[in-house]
Design a protein around this motif. Structure first.
Motif, PDB file in Angstrom:
ATOM      1  N   ARG A 330       0.826  -1.202   0.000  1.00  0.00           N
ATOM      2  CA  ARG A 330       0.000   0.000   0.000  1.00  0.00           C
ATOM      3  C   ARG A 330       0.868   1.262   0.000  1.00  0.00           C
ATOM      4  N   ASN A 331       1.996   1.248   0.752  1.00  0.00           N
ATOM      5  CA  ASN A 331       2.871   2.413   0.785  1.00  0.00           C
ATOM      6  C   ASN A 331       3.577   2.629  -0.552  1.00  0.00           C
ATOM      7  N   MET A 332       3.854   1.512  -1.219  1.00  0.00           N
ATOM      8  CA  MET A 332       4.501   1.644  -2.526  1.00  0.00           C
ATOM      9  C   MET A 332       3.563   2.272  -3.543  1.00  0.00           C
ATOM     10  N   GLN A 333       2.297   2.035  -3.418  1.00  0.00           N
ATOM     11  CA  GLN A 333       1.343   2.575  -4.390  1.00  0.00           C
ATOM     12  C   GLN A 333       0.829   3.953  -3.980  1.00  0.00           C
ATOM     13  N   THR A 334       1.231   4.441  -2.804  1.00  0.00           N
ATOM     14  CA  THR A 334       0.765   5.751  -2.331  1.00  0.00           C
ATOM     15  C   THR A 334       1.814   6.813  -2.667  1.00  0.00           C
ATOM     16  N   PRO A 335       1.446   7.994  -3.127  1.00  0.00           N
ATOM     17  CA  PRO A 335       2.419   9.071  -3.420  1.00  0.00           C
ATOM     18  C   PRO A 335       3.177   9.471  -2.156  1.00  0.00           C
ATOM     19  N   ASP A 336       4.428   9.968  -2.351  1.00  0.00           N
ATOM     20  CA  ASP A 336       5.286  10.334  -1.220  1.00  0.00           C
ATOM     21  C   ASP A 336       4.722  11.511  -0.443  1.00  0.00           C
ATOM     22  N   ILE A 337       4.132  12.490  -1.119  1.00  0.00           N
ATOM     23  CA  ILE A 337       3.610  13.660  -0.438  1.00  0.00           C
ATOM     24  C   ILE A 337       2.508  13.279   0.551  1.00  0.00           C
ATOM     25  N   GLU A 338       1.686  12.266   0.204  1.00  0.00           N
ATOM     26  CA  GLU A 338       0.631  11.805   1.112  1.00  0.00           C
ATOM     27  C   GLU A 338       1.230  11.089   2.308  1.00  0.00           C
ATOM     28  N   LEU A 339       2.308  10.308   2.089  1.00  0.00           N
ATOM     29  CA  LEU A 339       2.945   9.610   3.200  1.00  0.00           C
ATOM     30  C   LEU A 339       3.576  10.598   4.176  1.00  0.00           C
ATOM     31  N   VAL A 340       4.260  11.667   3.613  1.00  0.00           N
ATOM     32  CA  VAL A 340       4.870  12.671   4.480  1.00  0.00           C
ATOM     33  C   VAL A 340       3.810  13.407   5.287  1.00  0.00           C
ATOM     34  N   HIS A 341       2.717  13.745   4.639  1.00  0.00           N
ATOM     35  CA  HIS A 341       1.635  14.443   5.330  1.00  0.00           C
ATOM     36  C   HIS A 341       1.040  13.569   6.441  1.00  0.00           C
ATOM     37  N   HIS A 342       0.859  12.335   6.162  1.00  0.00           N
ATOM     38  CA  HIS A 342       0.296  11.414   7.158  1.00  0.00           C
ATOM     39  C   HIS A 342       1.273  11.232   8.321  1.00  0.00           C
ATOM     40  N   SER A 343       2.579  11.140   8.004  1.00  0.00           N
ATOM     41  CA  SER A 343       3.585  10.966   9.061  1.00  0.00           C
ATOM     42  C   SER A 343       3.662  12.198   9.960  1.00  0.00           C
ATOM     43  N   SER A 344       3.541  13.397   9.367  1.00  0.00           N
ATOM     44  CA  SER A 344       3.580  14.624  10.168  1.00  0.00           C
ATOM     45  C   SER A 344       2.377  14.723  11.104  1.00  0.00           C
ATOM     46  N   ILE A 345       1.246  14.285  10.636  1.00  0.00           N
ATOM     47  CA  ILE A 345       0.037  14.295  11.482  1.00  0.00           C
ATOM     48  C   ILE A 345       0.197  13.349  12.649  1.00  0.00           C
TER      49      ILE A 345
END
Length: 442
Positions: A330-345
């Motif tokens: 799932r992380n591989m198919q998700t854009p990096d900007i969304e992962l960074v935003h989710h991690s910051s939250i």
């Protein structure tokens, strides 16, 4: 051989031989006429010789014997033939009225006698050969209801002869025959109470060749019909000729003239598919039937549904267990900007939770000093860490308080200030006086 045997043994042996020979009787033939009452009595005395004798004399006379009658090859008797036996110690009676349809068709009736004490049986055959008669059917038929008779009593030859004699005196026919006898219970009558001389009643149908007499016609008069509707006995002039032996219910007498009866023909609809024809003999299946193989039925009923259910189970298991994407995919198919935003939250949420655990919480209003409106004193709150709240009063007196300080209290103009005291404490390193000043806005 007989000389060497004792007398008792010879007697027993001869009795056995006689019994065996007596059981092989030839068929008994009777010749009733169509349209005339047929009565055949099954005498117990006749069947007693079929059973072996007993040492004690008189034992055989008290043996309970019952009879079973049926048409040969069938479980029951013909439709026109009836049978009755009141008790196990009375004779059985076969009776009925054959019709012209049975002429020339001999009926073999199997009669089986049961000895209810020894459980032995004896079987005889009665061949009924129905003969045609020119007098059948007699045109005038009358049915009487006799209240004080049972059917087996009426079937006795002497009783039936007395009744026919009384009817003949009233009717005066040239030919008179008993056509049929039926118990009142077969016509829907009730079983009488167990009271002496209370009978079930019997219907007797007789036929004659002359018209009904005036005495029999009296029951059709309007006066007698009115009395019958009121459940009263009609007035019949010839009733005294029957009353001595037979109590006749004249309201239930039936007079039928066959010459005036219009035949009614009922057209039956054509039978549909699956209905057997009206005439014909039933052909049962052969005794040598082939065994049926139920393997195919088993496959269709159990194996096929089980196989389908097993395939569906494997498909569902593969879909649920083997086709899962997982977090990495799932992380591989998700854009990096969304992962960074989710991690910051997530980091911000965790940090806020940690800061909330260390922050100082202000005291609630219930923990502020208490103001006494009577004395003008400000009493500090009671902290559960230092005092036992269960036994401490809410408002403490001035003498009970320790470590108190005085504070000025404003009075009206012209008066001096009165100093009030309160306890000096610290809460979280902040002097209590400041807390009080904050509360009083001083």
């Amino acid at each position: 051989m007989l000389c060497t045997m004792s007398a008792a043994a010879v007697a027993v042996w001869l009795g056995t031989v006689v019994t065996i020979l007596s059981r092989s009787h030839a068929d008994r033939n009777v010749y009733p006429s169509a349209g005339v009452l047929f009565v055949h009595v099954l005498e117990r005395e006749y069947f007693k010789g079929e059973f072996p004798p007993y040492p004690k004399s008189g034992d055989a006379s008290s043996d309970p014997i019952t009879f079973n009658t049926n048409l040969m090859g069938y479980p029951d008797r013909p439709g026109w033939l009836r049978y009755i036996q009141r008790t196990q110690h009375s004779d059985g009676v076969l009776y009925g009225s054959p019709t012209a349809e049975h002429v020339g068709k001999p009926s073999v009736i199997e009669i089986t006698a049961y000895n209810r004490r020894t459980f032995e049986t004896a079987r005889h055959n009665l061949v009924i050969n129905i003969m045609a008669t020119e007098e059948f059917p007699l045109p005038y038929q009358a049915e009487f209801y006799i209240k004080n008779m049972n059917v087996e009593e009426m079937l006795a030859s002497e009783v039936l002869g007395d009744f026919l004699g009384a009817v003949k005196n009233v009717w005066q026919p040239e030919r008179l025959n008993a056509i049929n006898i039926t118990s009142a219970l077969d016509r829907g009558g009730r079983v009488p109470l167990p009271i002496n001389n209370l009978k079930e009643g019997v219907y007797v149908m007789v036929g004659a060749d002359v018209a009904f007499s005036s005495c029999l016609r009296e029951v059709e008069s309007p006066h007698n019909q009115l009395r019958c509707s009121q459940e009263m006995e009609p007035v019949i002039s010839c009733d005294k000729k029957f009353r001595a032996q037979f109590h006749i219910d004249w309201c239930k007498i039936s007079l039928v003239d066959i010459n005036k009866v219009v035949p009614v023909y009922i057209t039956r609809p054509d039978p549909g598919t699956g209905i057997l024809p009206e005439f014909g003999e039933y052909s049962p299946p052969s005794e040598s039937l082939m065994g049926r193989n139920y393997f195919s039925d088993f496959l269709i009923t159990l194996a096929v549904p089980s196989a389908v259910a097993l395939v569906l189970f494997f498909i569902l298991g593969y879909t649920m267990c083997c086709r899962r994407e997982g977090v990495e995919k799932r992380n591989m198919q998700t854009p990096d900007i969304e992962l960074v935003h989710h991690s910051s939250i997530q980091k911000s949420t965790k940090e806020l939770r940690n800061m909330s655990k260390n922050r100082e919480i202000s005291w609630p209003l219930s923990t502020l000093p208490v103001f006494n409106p009577v004395s003008g004193e400000v009493v500090p709150p009671i902290h559960p860490d230092n005092y036992e709240t269960t036994s401490m009063p809410l408002m403490q007196t001035q003498t009970n308080l320790q470590n108190q300080i005085t504070i000025p209290q404003q009075r009206p103009s012209g008066d001096n200030y009165v100093m009030s005291t309160f306890r000096r404490l610290e809460v979280n390193g902040i002097p209590e006086e400041r807390k009080v000043a904050e509360a009083l806005n001083l």
